[in-house]
Design a protein around this motif. Structure first.
Motif, short mmCIF file in Angstrom:
data_model
loop_
_atom_site.label_atom_id
_atom_site.label_comp_id
_atom_site.label_asym_id
_atom_site.label_seq_id
_atom_site.Cartn_x
_atom_site.Cartn_y
_atom_site.Cartn_z
N TRP A 24 7.74 43.20 -27.25
CA TRP A 24 8.48 43.53 -28.47
C TRP A 24 8.11 44.92 -28.92
O TRP A 24 6.93 45.30 -28.94
CB TRP A 24 8.13 42.56 -29.58
N ASP A 25 9.11 45.69 -29.35
CA ASP A 25 8.79 46.98 -29.94
C ASP A 25 8.38 46.74 -31.40
O ASP A 25 8.53 45.64 -31.93
CB ASP A 25 9.95 47.96 -29.82
N ASP A 26 7.86 47.76 -32.06
CA ASP A 26 7.34 47.61 -33.42
C ASP A 26 8.43 47.16 -34.40
O ASP A 26 8.17 46.32 -35.27
CB ASP A 26 6.72 48.91 -33.91
N GLU A 27 9.64 47.66 -34.24
CA GLU A 27 10.72 47.31 -35.16
C GLU A 27 11.06 45.82 -35.07
O GLU A 27 11.22 45.15 -36.08
CB GLU A 27 11.97 48.15 -34.85
N LEU A 28 11.16 45.29 -33.85
CA LEU A 28 11.46 43.87 -33.69
C LEU A 28 10.32 43.02 -34.24
O LEU A 28 10.55 42.02 -34.93
CB LEU A 28 11.71 43.53 -32.21
N ALA A 29 9.09 43.39 -33.96
CA ALA A 29 7.94 42.63 -34.46
C ALA A 29 7.94 42.61 -35.99
O ALA A 29 7.68 41.56 -36.59
CB ALA A 29 6.64 43.23 -33.93
N GLU A 30 8.25 43.73 -36.63
CA GLU A 30 8.29 43.78 -38.10
C GLU A 30 9.41 42.91 -38.64
O GLU A 30 9.24 42.22 -39.64
CB GLU A 30 8.47 45.23 -38.57
N THR A 31 10.57 42.93 -37.98
CA THR A 31 11.70 42.11 -38.42
C THR A 31 11.36 40.63 -38.34
O THR A 31 11.66 39.86 -39.26
CB THR A 31 12.95 42.41 -37.55
N VAL A 32 10.72 40.22 -37.27
CA VAL A 32 10.34 38.81 -37.11
C VAL A 32 9.32 38.43 -38.17
O VAL A 32 9.42 37.36 -38.79
CB VAL A 32 9.80 38.55 -35.68
N GLU A 33 8.35 39.26 -38.41
CA GLU A 33 7.32 38.97 -39.40
C GLU A 33 7.89 38.95 -40.82
O GLU A 33 7.41 38.21 -41.68
CB GLU A 33 6.17 39.98 -39.31
#
Length: 84
Positions: A63-72
């Motif tokens: 996961w890139d940082d943007e996807l990880a932040e969206t999920v969190e």
């Protein structure tokens, strides 16, 4: 060997025995090949070395940082209420 569906249903134990000792048994519906009965040994050999769905999912791209932040950041409560 090829079996019509009705014959395969009526002689299922024979279909299974033939799959065990003679190889895959094809089932047809209206003359069209629809299913194949395999022995457990043949099935295991077919699946050997193939990854499971879980293996495939875990092997996906990181996961890139943007996807990880969206999920969190997503809501922690269910989006639908349970109908009881």
């Amino acid at each position: 060997m090829e079996w019509q569906l009705q014959d395969a249903k009526n002689q299922f134990s024979k279909v299974v025995q033939k799959a065990r000792f003679e190889g895959p048994q094809e089932i047809t519906v209206r003359g069209e090949r629809t299913a194949v009965v395999l022995s457990a040994h043949d099935y295991d050999a077919l699946r050997a070395g193939r990854p499971s769905l879980v293996d495939d999912l875990l092997a996906g791209p990181p996961w890139d940082d943007e996807l990880a932040e969206t999920v969190e950041a997503r809501a922690k409560t269910p989006s639908r209420s349970a109908a009881f």
